[in-house]
Design an enzyme around this catalytic site. Structure first.
Site, PDB file in Angstrom:
ATOM      1  N   ASN A   1     -37.668  32.620 -43.844  1.00  0.00           N
ATOM      2  CA  ASN A   1     -37.360  31.279 -44.359  1.00  0.00           C
ATOM      3  C   ASN A   1     -36.136  31.327 -45.259  1.00  0.00           C
ATOM      4  O   ASN A   1     -35.549  32.381 -45.471  1.00  0.00           O
ATOM      5  CB  ASN A   1     -38.582  30.708 -45.094  1.00  0.00           C
ATOM      6  CG  ASN A   1     -38.994  31.597 -46.241  1.00  0.00           C
ATOM      7  OD1 ASN A   1     -38.236  31.831 -47.172  1.00  0.00           O
ATOM      8  ND2 ASN A   1     -40.207  32.130 -46.161  1.00  0.00           N
TER       9      ASN A   1
ATOM     10  N   PHE B   1     -46.419  28.742 -57.319  1.00  0.00           N
ATOM     11  CA  PHE B   1     -45.309  27.817 -57.085  1.00  0.00           C
ATOM     12  C   PHE B   1     -45.651  26.971 -55.867  1.00  0.00           C
ATOM     13  O   PHE B   1     -46.401  27.418 -54.984  1.00  0.00           O
ATOM     14  CB  PHE B   1     -44.006  28.594 -56.832  1.00  0.00           C
ATOM     15  CG  PHE B   1     -43.210  28.827 -58.089  1.00  0.00           C
ATOM     16  CD1 PHE B   1     -43.703  29.631 -59.100  1.00  0.00           C
ATOM     17  CD2 PHE B   1     -41.969  28.222 -58.263  1.00  0.00           C
ATOM     18  CE1 PHE B   1     -42.985  29.837 -60.274  1.00  0.00           C
ATOM     19  CE2 PHE B   1     -41.228  28.420 -59.419  1.00  0.00           C
ATOM     20  CZ  PHE B   1     -41.737  29.223 -60.424  1.00  0.00           C
TER      21      PHE B   1
ATOM     22  N   LYS C   1     -53.227  21.976 -54.712  1.00  0.00           N
ATOM     23  CA  LYS C   1     -53.056  23.436 -54.554  1.00  0.00           C
ATOM     24  C   LYS C   1     -53.572  24.195 -55.783  1.00  0.00           C
ATOM     25  O   LYS C   1     -54.177  25.259 -55.663  1.00  0.00           O
ATOM     26  CB  LYS C   1     -51.557  23.723 -54.375  1.00  0.00           C
ATOM     27  CG  LYS C   1     -51.238  24.596 -53.192  1.00  0.00           C
ATOM     28  CD  LYS C   1     -49.772  24.530 -52.816  1.00  0.00           C
ATOM     29  CE  LYS C   1     -49.566  23.635 -51.618  1.00  0.00           C
ATOM     30  NZ  LYS C   1     -48.157  23.543 -51.194  1.00  0.00           N
TER      31      LYS C   1
ATOM     32  N   LYS D   1     -56.535  26.751 -54.918  1.00  0.00           N
ATOM     33  CA  LYS D   1     -56.291  28.192 -55.046  1.00  0.00           C
ATOM     34  C   LYS D   1     -56.813  28.747 -56.375  1.00  0.00           C
ATOM     35  O   LYS D   1     -56.584  29.913 -56.693  1.00  0.00           O
ATOM     36  CB  LYS D   1     -54.789  28.485 -54.913  1.00  0.00           C
ATOM     37  CG  LYS D   1     -54.212  28.087 -53.549  1.00  0.00           C
ATOM     38  CD  LYS D   1     -52.892  28.791 -53.286  1.00  0.00           C
ATOM     39  CE  LYS D   1     -52.231  28.279 -52.017  1.00  0.00           C
ATOM     40  NZ  LYS D   1     -51.168  29.168 -51.530  1.00  0.00           N
TER      41      LYS D   1
HETATM   42  N1  CTP Z   1     -48.382  32.252 -51.428  1.00  0.00           N
HETATM   43  C1  CTP Z   1     -48.884  33.531 -51.334  1.00  0.00           C
HETATM   44  N2  CTP Z   1     -49.224  34.051 -50.125  1.00  0.00           N
HETATM   45  C2  CTP Z   1     -49.111  33.323 -48.991  1.00  0.00           C
HETATM   46  C3  CTP Z   1     -48.606  32.026 -49.084  1.00  0.00           C
HETATM   47  C4  CTP Z   1     -48.245  31.517 -50.304  1.00  0.00           C
HETATM   48  O1  CTP Z   1     -48.990  34.199 -52.360  1.00  0.00           O
HETATM   49  N3  CTP Z   1     -49.454  33.861 -47.837  1.00  0.00           N
HETATM   50  C5  CTP Z   1     -48.040  31.710 -52.747  1.00  0.00           C
HETATM   51  C6  CTP Z   1     -46.588  31.477 -53.001  1.00  0.00           C
HETATM   52  O2  CTP Z   1     -45.984  32.587 -53.622  1.00  0.00           O
HETATM   53  C7  CTP Z   1     -46.598  30.261 -53.933  1.00  0.00           C
HETATM   54  C8  CTP Z   1     -47.765  29.481 -53.418  1.00  0.00           C
HETATM   55  O3  CTP Z   1     -48.645  30.427 -52.818  1.00  0.00           O
HETATM   56  O4  CTP Z   1     -46.897  30.619 -55.256  1.00  0.00           O
HETATM   57  C9  CTP Z   1     -47.354  28.491 -52.392  1.00  0.00           C
HETATM   58  O5  CTP Z   1     -48.490  28.054 -51.749  1.00  0.00           O
HETATM   59  P1  CTP Z   1     -48.492  27.496 -50.251  1.00  0.00           P
HETATM   60  O6  CTP Z   1     -49.903  27.068 -49.979  1.00  0.00           O
HETATM   61  O7  CTP Z   1     -47.838  28.400 -49.299  1.00  0.00           O
HETATM   62  O8  CTP Z   1     -47.645  26.250 -50.471  1.00  0.00           O
HETATM   63  P2  CTP Z   1     -46.312  25.887 -49.839  1.00  0.00           P
HETATM   64  O9  CTP Z   1     -45.404  27.042 -49.703  1.00  0.00           O
HETATM   65  O10 CTP Z   1     -45.862  24.784 -50.720  1.00  0.00           O
HETATM   66  O11 CTP Z   1     -46.717  25.456 -48.360  1.00  0.00           O
HETATM   67  P3  CTP Z   1     -47.884  24.515 -47.738  1.00  0.00           P
HETATM   68  O12 CTP Z   1     -47.775  23.222 -48.479  1.00  0.00           O
HETATM   69  O13 CTP Z   1     -47.507  24.480 -46.326  1.00  0.00           O
HETATM   70  O14 CTP Z   1     -49.207  25.186 -47.939  1.00  0.00           O
END
Ligand code: CTP
Length: 409
Positions: free
Chosen positions: A208, A321, A335, A339
């Site tokens: 990305n 984040f 989130k 989480k």
């Molecule tokens: N993160 C992580 N491991 C993953 C995916 C995300 O540790 N496999 C962490 C990132 O470092 C960040 C946060 O989770 O702190 C982001 O959460 P995520 O759910 O991935 O949110 P977005 O990137 O905003 O994407 P989406 O909204 O699609 O879930």
């Protein structure tokens, strides 16, 4: 650096022009800078520039009775929290080694008990010369700190070691040296940064746009606050902030393993990495050939590193984040809860927003609170975020018990 007293010694070298920029960098961090020039420095740059930038008349003589009446050289030596000599010429290093007191700057260095830091700048052969190297070894053994030199193209047309470090780098190093012991002193903080790469075959991968800049800025701001910082980074083109321990990884799985291995004794975990949510389900051992008109790539979920840390038994204070294109606050709060995070920093992403930009803004949320950190350069934003993290971490009693905050929650 707010309120810190810095004597900036400028000696004779072409890099002296960079010292003007250095004064700006130090002043904008709140330091009080007194420039002291040697006679040969004045051959390269005039004192008026330094006076304007530092807001103080430049000192350059032991025999200036008016200046000595205002603050004598011994008082000046006592006033300093640190003496930084940048650029430090070969001649100055030699004089410092021999304890000379033949001009104001050398005398100050003898008379101060503040740390002395030198940023050498000279032709590569002068730097490599056995005399200079012996002087440097002696200075080091006496506790003088050296910053640089770096290597690259030199003003004399040669290429090699001897360039003065850039003003921003010098200011960053100095900020670390001047830190008063604060709540994060010696606390271990693990932070993930950058993108991950999920291999399709030996030559291709899914990734990305993350540049890692925000995460590296947060790591630097934490280190400036005297934390022990472990930065677990995906592939990025960024220098490691001074004093930070960096572990390079490629894939989400490798990042997850590295985080697990570092978790013991961690007080705070911060996930800034743009971890790939999916990886190719199978890794093709050999390069995939373009034999078909359509190619379908099956993807499988990667481990959620952040949620994993938040669910661990001895969990540290956990900061996530979120990158959102719409309804930033609603999605981020969802989130935070899902989480089980202690805090989340959200930003809006889209065309030229957040990813690979120099500036950013953040909306920070925690259980019953919120703060908006306005659009600013990422390092300033990171420093503001670190202040908020410290506040919330302390409010939760994270710093209250035991040596390892990781065992307190
Ligand atoms: N993160 C992580 N491991 C993953 C995916 C995300 O540790 N496999 C962490 C990132 O470092 C960040 C946060 O989770 O702190 C982001 O959460 P995520 O759910 O991935 O949110 P977005 O990137 O905003 O994407 P989406 O909204 O699609 O879930």
């Amino acid at each position: 650096m707010r309120g810190k007293h810095i004597i900036l010694g400028v000696t004779g070298g072409i890099a002296a022009y960079k010292s003007a920029e250095l004064v700006r960098r130090l002043v904008e961090r709140g330091a009080e800078v007194q420039v002291v020039m040697t006679a040969s420095a004045r051959e390269f740059i005039g004192p008026t520039t330094f006076q304007a930038l530092s807001g103080r008349p430049v000192r350059d003589s032991l025999w200036d009775s008016a200046a000595e009446a205002a603050m004598g050289h011994i008082e000046l030596a006592r006033w300093a929290d640190v003496v930084l000599v940048a650029p430090a010429s070969a001649d100055f290093l030699a004089r410092l080694t021999h304890g000379r007191a033949d001009d104001l700057l050398a005398t100050l260095c003898l008379a101060t008990d503040a740390p002395i830091v030198v940023a050498p700048a000279m032709n590569r052969l002068m730097w490599a010369n056995a005399a200079t190297q012996a002087n440097v070894a002696t200075l080091r053994s006496r506790g003088v700190r050296l910053l640089g030199p770096g290597s690259g193209a030199q003003a004399c047309g040669e290429v090699g070691e001897g360039r003065m470090l850039e003003p921003q780098e010098l200011a960053d190093h100095l900020a670390m040296l001047l830190v008063d012991s604060g709540p994060l002193s010696g606390r271990k903080i693990v932070i993930t940064a950058g993108p991950t790469r999920e291999a399709i075959d030996p030559v291709r991968f899914v990734t990305n746009r993350s540049s890692g800049k925000m995460g590296f800025a947060v790591a630097q701001a934490l280190r400036e606050a005297d934390a022990e910082v472990v930065l677990i980074s995906g592939p990025v083109h960024l220098p490691t902030p001074p004093g930070v321990r960096r572990i390079d990884v490629e894939s989400a799985a490798q990042m997850a393993d590295a985080v697990q291995a570092e978790l013991a004794g961690t007080a705070i975990f911060i996930g800034t990495a743009a971890v790939a949510d999916y990886r190719p389900e199978v890794f093709a051992e050999k390069k995939i050939k373009k034999t078909q008109q359509r190619l379908e790539l099956a993807l499988a979920r990667t481990p959620d590193i952040l949620a994993g840390v938040a669910a661990s038994a001895d969990r540290p204070f956990v900061v996530g984040f979120a990158a959102e294109t719409d309804a930033v606050e609603r999605h981020a709060r969802e989130k935070l809860v899902r989480k089980k995070l202690d805090m989340i920093a959200a930003n809006e992403v889209g065309a030229c927003k957040a990813f690979d930009c120099e500036d950013n803004s953040l909306l920070v949320l925690w259980d019953n609170g919120r703060a908006e950190l306005p659009h600013s350069p990422k390092l300033e934003l990171a420093r503001a975020l670190v202040r908020l993290i410290i506040e919330r971490w302390q409010a939760q009693g994270g710093d209250a018990v035991g040596e390892h905050a990781g065992q307190t929650r």
